[in-house]
Design a protein around this motif. Structure first.
Motif, mmCIF file in Angstrom:
data_model
loop_
_atom_site.group_PDB
_atom_site.id
_atom_site.type_symbol
_atom_site.label_atom_id
_atom_site.label_comp_id
_atom_site.label_asym_id
_atom_site.label_seq_id
_atom_site.Cartn_x
_atom_site.Cartn_y
_atom_site.Cartn_z
ATOM 1 N N ASP A 1 0.853 -1.185 0.000
ATOM 2 C CA ASP A 1 0.000 0.000 0.000
ATOM 3 C C ASP A 1 0.887 1.233 0.000
ATOM 4 O OD1 ASP A 1 -2.307 -1.546 0.094
ATOM 5 O OD2 ASP A 1 -2.241 -1.681 2.288
ATOM 6 N N LEU A 2 0.593 2.188 -0.858
ATOM 7 C CA LEU A 2 1.445 3.361 -1.032
ATOM 8 C C LEU A 2 0.815 4.587 -0.352
ATOM 9 C CD1 LEU A 2 2.343 2.944 -4.822
ATOM 10 C CD2 LEU A 2 3.384 1.840 -2.839
ATOM 11 N N PHE A 3 1.690 5.442 0.197
ATOM 12 C CA PHE A 3 1.245 6.679 0.838
ATOM 13 C C PHE A 3 1.999 7.851 0.240
ATOM 14 C CE2 PHE A 3 0.670 3.219 3.842
ATOM 15 C CZ PHE A 3 -0.643 3.411 4.269
ATOM 16 N N VAL A 4 1.234 8.868 -0.161
ATOM 17 C CA VAL A 4 1.797 10.026 -0.843
ATOM 18 C C VAL A 4 1.894 11.190 0.155
ATOM 19 C CG1 VAL A 4 1.586 11.552 -2.845
ATOM 20 C CG2 VAL A 4 0.672 9.238 -2.938
ATOM 21 N N SER A 5 2.865 12.044 -0.079
ATOM 22 C CA SER A 5 3.082 13.211 0.786
ATOM 23 C C SER A 5 1.865 14.127 0.746
ATOM 24 C CB SER A 5 4.329 13.976 0.333
ATOM 25 O OG SER A 5 4.449 15.184 1.043
ATOM 26 N N ILE A 6 1.502 14.685 1.918
ATOM 27 C CA ILE A 6 0.331 15.557 2.015
ATOM 28 C C ILE A 6 0.597 16.940 1.423
ATOM 29 C CG2 ILE A 6 -0.579 14.360 4.039
ATOM 30 C CD1 ILE A 6 0.646 16.552 5.764
ATOM 31 N N GLY B 1 1.277 17.595 -1.502
ATOM 32 C CA GLY B 1 0.808 17.643 -2.887
ATOM 33 C C GLY B 1 1.910 17.551 -3.915
ATOM 34 N N SER B 2 3.122 17.237 -3.515
ATOM 35 C CA SER B 2 4.238 17.138 -4.461
ATOM 36 C C SER B 2 4.208 15.838 -5.261
ATOM 37 C CB SER B 2 5.565 17.246 -3.711
ATOM 38 O OG SER B 2 5.685 16.187 -2.769
ATOM 39 N N GLY B 3 3.422 14.862 -4.779
ATOM 40 C CA GLY B 3 3.376 13.574 -5.459
ATOM 41 C C GLY B 3 4.457 12.609 -5.005
ATOM 42 N N LEU B 4 5.218 12.989 -3.985
ATOM 43 C CA LEU B 4 6.287 12.134 -3.476
ATOM 44 C C LEU B 4 5.697 11.031 -2.608
ATOM 45 C CD1 LEU B 4 9.355 11.621 -3.029
ATOM 46 C CD2 LEU B 4 9.148 13.085 -0.985
ATOM 47 N N TYR B 5 6.152 9.785 -2.886
ATOM 48 C CA TYR B 5 5.736 8.656 -2.066
ATOM 49 C C TYR B 5 6.625 8.605 -0.828
ATOM 50 C CZ TYR B 5 2.808 6.984 -5.871
ATOM 51 O OH TYR B 5 1.825 6.878 -6.836
ATOM 52 N N PRO C 1 9.522 3.411 5.474
ATOM 53 C CA PRO C 1 9.606 4.788 4.946
ATOM 54 C C PRO C 1 10.494 4.834 3.704
ATOM 55 C CG PRO C 1 10.999 4.551 6.874
ATOM 56 C CD PRO C 1 10.277 3.240 6.728
ATOM 57 N N ILE C 2 10.019 5.505 2.646
ATOM 58 C CA ILE C 2 10.768 5.554 1.382
ATOM 59 C C ILE C 2 10.916 6.985 0.876
ATOM 60 C CG2 ILE C 2 10.058 3.225 0.693
ATOM 61 C CD1 ILE C 2 8.000 4.563 -1.164
ATOM 62 N N ALA C 3 10.676 7.982 1.715
ATOM 63 C CA ALA C 3 10.746 9.378 1.265
ATOM 64 C C ALA C 3 12.135 9.737 0.771
ATOM 65 C CB ALA C 3 10.318 10.304 2.394
ATOM 66 N N GLU C 4 13.164 9.158 1.389
ATOM 67 C CA GLU C 4 14.534 9.490 0.998
ATOM 68 C C GLU C 4 14.863 9.004 -0.418
ATOM 69 O OE1 GLU C 4 17.104 7.906 3.923
ATOM 70 O OE2 GLU C 4 16.488 9.322 5.501
ATOM 71 N N ASP C 5 14.118 8.055 -0.901
ATOM 72 C CA ASP C 5 14.394 7.536 -2.258
ATOM 73 C C ASP C 5 13.821 8.431 -3.352
ATOM 74 O OD1 ASP C 5 15.651 5.353 -1.121
ATOM 75 O OD2 ASP C 5 13.812 4.157 -1.077
ATOM 76 N N LYS C 6 12.977 9.408 -2.945
ATOM 77 C CA LYS C 6 12.431 10.401 -3.880
ATOM 78 C C LYS C 6 11.781 9.722 -5.105
ATOM 79 C CE LYS C 6 15.696 13.994 -2.506
ATOM 80 N NZ LYS C 6 14.692 14.639 -1.609
ATOM 81 N N LEU C 7 10.770 8.933 -4.847
ATOM 82 C CA LEU C 7 10.027 8.241 -5.900
ATOM 83 C C LEU C 7 8.697 8.951 -6.116
ATOM 84 C CD1 LEU C 7 10.695 4.557 -4.772
ATOM 85 C CD2 LEU C 7 11.930 5.881 -6.504
ATOM 86 N N TYR C 8 8.435 9.371 -7.344
ATOM 87 C CA TYR C 8 7.227 10.114 -7.665
ATOM 88 C C TYR C 8 6.266 9.314 -8.571
ATOM 89 C CZ TYR C 8 9.610 14.226 -5.793
ATOM 90 O OH TYR C 8 10.266 15.120 -4.974
ATOM 91 N N LYS C 9 6.729 8.244 -9.130
ATOM 92 C CA LYS C 9 5.898 7.459 -10.056
ATOM 93 C C LYS C 9 5.596 6.092 -9.444
ATOM 94 C CE LYS C 9 7.736 9.496 -14.308
ATOM 95 N NZ LYS C 9 8.401 9.214 -15.605
ATOM 96 N N ARG C 10 4.377 5.625 -9.691
ATOM 97 C CA ARG C 10 3.987 4.301 -9.187
ATOM 98 C C ARG C 10 4.853 3.201 -9.803
ATOM 99 N NH1 ARG C 10 -0.965 3.611 -6.681
ATOM 100 N NH2 ARG C 10 -1.028 1.477 -7.489
#
Length: 587
Positions: A529-534, A536-540, A556-565
């Protein structure tokens, strides 16, 4: 033919042509003599005397012409009667000496006494007319029966013992056909699997001609020469194109383009797909085999659709080359139906076996069907082994060529087995395809000698039923096996393999070391299950990863800077191996 008759011709003193020529010369000499004997100033004869002279001359010419015509007719009748008597005498001698001359001409006929050279087809026809003499016909009528394959092999052996007359005649005809074929073709023959099947086709055709000649002798039908028989067969072969093989190659080529278009014309990195091809998502979208989707979503078409897909350009090129050479050779030799059975049944059966044993992997490829064709080739070679390597039928060069075909078949199996260790391709499809192809080949491929000699004597119903069951046993076992394995697949949960160690038959971690391109675990099929930043940047920022053993990990995967599914999907197997306690569905 007597000497006096054979030398009598246009130059004989009493021939009709010479008699007519002498008469014409004498008439010209008499006219010239009369013209010279008349003085230049002599007066012309009177009209009455001239008419009388012309009338008497015309009457004389008619009388002499009639006499010459009668003499010519008598001479021609005399010559025709003498020639007929001489021919009857010659044919009688030929019939009595047919068996003594058999080894030299291959059909048991004597040489013609004619002084004019004959064409090969005329010689064959003369041999056949001699072969249908009363003595040979009665021999075939008394002993015309079906002979076993063992009798055929023994009769073709160089050290064959005394044979029944009917069998001996057919064997001589077959050897004569082989000799004529060598004279026509020389040493030119295609190499590889095409050469082997060309050789098998030639043997089958010569056996059929020998049996056809025996049937015509028995039923006193007009003779069909080997040259005409071979020409008719060649015309039929020209129309017997491997259309099924061409169709498979064409459809697979189209689907390769479609798959790459779904993947946005991008080749995945070698660490994901070492075969220069698309991603797993693109393969699933176009119909790759997935046990979960088959069992739990009811997408049973995925047992058939993977046959037309390939994991990459390397996989596609190798499979299409094998399909063209092996499939084309089998189809030209045994027909469209046999080639289709040897391709489709093993491909589907191999996919079912793969779905049961390797439910955690997806797979594609026509390899199951190609291994089915290879199994059919092995069945064909085993059924006709004695004829393929019989010294009296094959020279040393032919036997070497056949051994090279076996080598290349083994090499193709080895090469495809190596490819089966890479992602999106599996060896259970290959193994199942080969076994099903071998079984189907034993049923759909006929022995070379069956049509020629049969498997048993006529009237033996028990042997006929037994041989029919044995012939179709391979196909019956294949159908039963597919039904049983389909039932096992339908009862499974779509995730658990009944054989945990079976994965290593189709997968080897590569390369050695910690940083591998692919692994042999179950992390490739995990979900999250994926969670996107609140913001609105589209960062997972986070994922809830479901591990293969069923446990859930919050990562947590924010440090990987993934924006696409799609980027997150590609990263899931790595998160699984890094954070999950167990990377296997069942231990």
């Amino acid at each position: 033919m007597p000497t006096s008759n054979s030398k009598r011709g246009a130059g004989s003193p009493d021939s009709p042509i010479m008699i007519e020529e002498e008469a014409r010369v004498q008439r010209d000499q008499r006219d010239q003599r009369d013209h010279r004997g008349r003085p230049l100033n002599a007066s012309k004869p009177s009209s009455k005397s001239s008419k009388a002279s012309k009338s008497s001359t015309t009457e004389a010419i008619k009388t002499r012409g009639s006499a010459l015509l009668n003499q010519m007719n008598q001479s021609v009748k005399s010559l025709a009667q003498k020639a007929k008597n001489a021919t009857s005498s010659t044919n009688s001698n030929s019939s009595s000496n047919a068996s003594a001359k058999a080894d030299s001409d291959g059909t048991g006929s004597s040489q013609s006494s004619s002084h004019f050279p004959q064409q090969p087809r005329q010689q064959e026809q003369q041999q056949a007319r001699s072969a249908t003499s009363p003595s040979s016909s009665s021999s075939d009528n008394t002993e015309f029966r079906k002979y076993t394959v063992k009798e055929l092999i023994q009769s073709l052996d160089e050290n064959a013992s005394t044979l029944p007359p009917a069998l001996e005649r057919r064997v001589r005809d077959f050897k004569m056909a082989q000799q004529k074929r060598r004279e026509k073709q020389g040493n030119s023959r295609p190499w590889g699997i095409f050469g082997l099947y060309q050789h098998l086709s030639d043997i089958r055709q010569d056996l059929e001609w020998a049996e056809d000649a025996a049937w015509r002798r028995q039923h006193k039908e007009p003779y069909l020469s080997w040259t005409d028989f071979e020409e008719n067969a060649s015309k039929d072969n020209d129309y017997n194109r491997p259309w099924f093989t061409y169709s498979v190659v064409l459809i697979c080529s189209i689907m390769m383009v479609v798959t790459m278009s779904v993947n946005d014309w991008v080749f995945e990195p070698l660490a994901i797909n070492p075969l220069l091809g698309p991603s797993s998502e693109a393969l699933l979208e176009t119909g790759a085999r997935s046990t979960d989707l088959i069992v739990n979503e009811g997408q049973w078409h995925r047992l058939l659709s993977p046959i037309l897909l390939h994991a990459g350009l390397v996989h596609f090129a190798l499979n299409m080359a094998a399909m063209y050479y092996i499939g084309g050779a089998v189809e030209k030799s045994h027909g469209h139906a046999s080639a289709a059975v040897l391709f489709v049944v093993p491909a589907v059966g191999g996919n079912i076996l793969s779905a049961i044993c390797l439910p955690q992997y997806i797979s594609v490829g026509a390899s199951g069907g190609i291994f089915g064709l290879i199994g059919g080739c092995v069945a064909d070679i085993s059924l006709n082994w004695d004829l393929l390597f019989l010294k009296s039928v094959n020279d040393k060069k032919d036997r070497w060529r056949h051994m090279m075909v076996l080598f290349w078949l083994a090499f193709d199996i080895f090469l495809n087995s190596l490819i089966g260790l890479t992602p999106f391709v599996d060896n259970f499809t290959h193994l199942g395809g080969f076994l099903y192809g071998l079984l189907c080949g034993l049923s759909t491929i006929e022995k070379l000698a069956v049509n020629f000699f049969g498997l048993s004597q006529k009237g033996d119903k028990y042997d006929n039923v037994k041989n029919t069951l044995l012939r179709f046993m391979g196909l019956i076992v294949s159908v039963i096996a597919i039904m049983i394995t389909t039932g096992i697949l339908a009862d499974s949960d779509g995730h658990t393999s009944p054989c945990h160690g079976c994965r290593y038959i189709s997968c080897v971690p590569f390369p050695p070391g910690d940083d591998k391109w692919w692994y042999c675990d179950d992390c490739d099929g995990v979900q999250a299950d994926l969670f996107v930043s609140i913001s609105g940047s589209g960062l997972y920022t986070d994922i809830d990863l479901t591990c293969p053993d069923g446990s859930i990990k919050d990562i947590p995967i924010a440090e990987d800077k993934l924006y696409k599914r799609s980027d997150v999907r590609r990263a899931l197997p790595g998160y699984c191996r890094e954070h999950c306690d167990s990377v296997f569905i069942n231990n």
